[in-house]
Design an enzyme around this catalytic site. Structure first.
Site, short mmCIF file in Angstrom:
data_model
loop_
_atom_site.label_atom_id
_atom_site.label_comp_id
_atom_site.label_asym_id
_atom_site.label_seq_id
_atom_site.Cartn_x
_atom_site.Cartn_y
_atom_site.Cartn_z
N SER A 98 0.70 -1.26 0.06
CA SER A 98 -0.07 -0.03 0.03
C SER A 98 0.77 1.35 0.11
O SER A 98 0.32 2.31 -0.12
CB SER A 98 -1.07 -0.08 1.24
OG SER A 98 -2.04 -0.88 0.90
N LYS A 101 0.08 3.52 -2.83
CA LYS A 101 -0.80 4.35 -3.06
C LYS A 101 -0.37 5.91 -3.22
O LYS A 101 -1.19 6.79 -3.55
CB LYS A 101 -1.76 4.19 -1.83
CG LYS A 101 -2.52 3.18 -1.73
CD LYS A 101 -3.82 2.87 -0.47
CE LYS A 101 -4.60 2.09 -0.49
NZ LYS A 101 -3.91 0.74 -0.28
N SER A 152 -6.64 3.24 3.58
CA SER A 152 -6.07 2.09 3.01
C SER A 152 -6.78 1.15 2.12
O SER A 152 -6.81 0.01 2.46
CB SER A 152 -4.85 1.31 3.94
OG SER A 152 -3.96 0.84 2.90
N ARG A 283 4.44 -0.13 13.80
CA ARG A 283 5.06 0.57 12.73
C ARG A 283 5.56 1.85 13.17
O ARG A 283 6.56 2.53 12.74
CB ARG A 283 4.60 0.17 11.46
CG ARG A 283 4.54 -0.99 10.98
CD ARG A 283 3.87 -1.60 9.66
NE ARG A 283 2.36 -1.43 9.86
CZ ARG A 283 1.55 -1.56 9.17
NH1 ARG A 283 1.87 -1.68 7.89
NH2 ARG A 283 0.17 -1.47 9.45
#
Length: 297
Positions: A98, A101, A152, A283
């Site tokens: 992702s 994106k 997302s 993360r």
């Protein structure tokens, strides 16, 4: 293209002797035969390496280890150098998942597939999508790019990619020198998830450096809008811009972007092995912990 090849390009072009001039002509002939994307990626990586020295910074491993994760963290340092916790992993290419994106949004805006971050509104097909057996409400509704980026929502960006089409997508990926620029190995709406497209942490840094400075081969407007949609957190002390990614096929997680504070702007890229749900949740905090260690926030 491997980085030792980039080094070879710089070394060959620096030659002064007649034999070096001959080698240079042969080199340029060989480069001319490369696919456009490969050539641009090579030139971009070489130029980036020349202006942004990369050095091993073992202390960048601390927040990864503290979170109980395995991976690499890359951070722009105060002197402009690029610090890495693991040089070998920083140079290894992975599926972007992702994080793609970011370029996908740029290309959608540039081609008119999206007029803005808020128009058009992409219509949900009624298929319920979820995670770990549970539906995710943010995915299962109509939404514009602004919401799809932050949620997302993969299905929206798959629709976007189909509307862009393979030919235009390849042209823009080549122009931006994104990773290995290889869109093969999967359908137009899945190449960043299961195809042959690969990008390393250091290549992510190079791409983000160009985006941050609005130097990519797309309009300033598109890049400004992507800066806007990348905002993850804003406080009185800093702005965090970024995008996470999770490549299920290889169990890899990303968080890429930059932090703006009174001490300037610093690029970062994290990729970690996604062992479990805790990996996903860690993360952003790993990056923020490193930023605190670097006295950025």
């Amino acid at each position: 293209m491997p980085r030792d090849t980039d080094a070879g390009v710089r070394s060959s072009l620096a030659g002064k002797s007649p034999s070096s001039h001959l080698d240079r002509r042969r080199l340029l002939t060989a480069l001319a035969a490369l696919p456009v994307g490969g050539f641009l990626a090579s030139v971009g990586s070489a130029a980036f390496a020349a202006t942004k020295p990369v050095s091993l910074v073992p202390s960048l491993s601390r927040p990864i280890a503290a979170a109980g994760q395995t991976g690499v963290l890359v951070f722009e340092l105060e002197n402009g150098d690029i610090g890495v916790s693991d040089r070998a992993r920083a140079e290894r290419g992975f599926l972007p998942a992702s994080t793609f994106k970011i370029p996908n949004t740029l290309i959608a805006l540039e081609t008119g597939v999206a007029d803005s971050l808020d128009a058009p509104v992409f219509r949900w097909d009624g298929k319920e999508r979820g995670f770990s057996g549970q539906p995710v409400a943010a995915w299962n509704r109509d939404q514009p790019l602004r919401d799809a980026f932050r949620n997302s929502a993969v299905w929206v960006y798959q629709d976007v990619a189909r509307r862009i089409g393979r030919e235009r997508m390849q042209q823009f990926v080549d122009k931006m020198g994104y990773g290995n620029c290889d869109l093969s190995g999967a359908a137009i709406d899945a190449f960043w998830l299961t195809g042959k497209l690969r990008i390393s942490a250091l290549e992510q840094i190079r791409f983000l450096d160009e985006l941050r400075a609005k130097r990519l081969a797309v309009s300033e407007r598109a890049q400004t809008l992507v800066h806007e949609v990348m905002e993850v957190e804003r406080t009185s002390d800093y702005v965090l811009r970024g995008k996470t990614g999770w490549a299920d096929e290889i169990a890899l997680g990303w968080f890429v972007g930059w932090i703006e504070s009174g001490k300037g702007s610093r690029l970062f890229v994290l990729n970690i092995d996604m062992a479990n749900a805790a990996s996903a949740q860690s993360r952003v905090e790993i990056v923020k912990s490193a930023a605190r260690d670097l006295h950025l926030i």
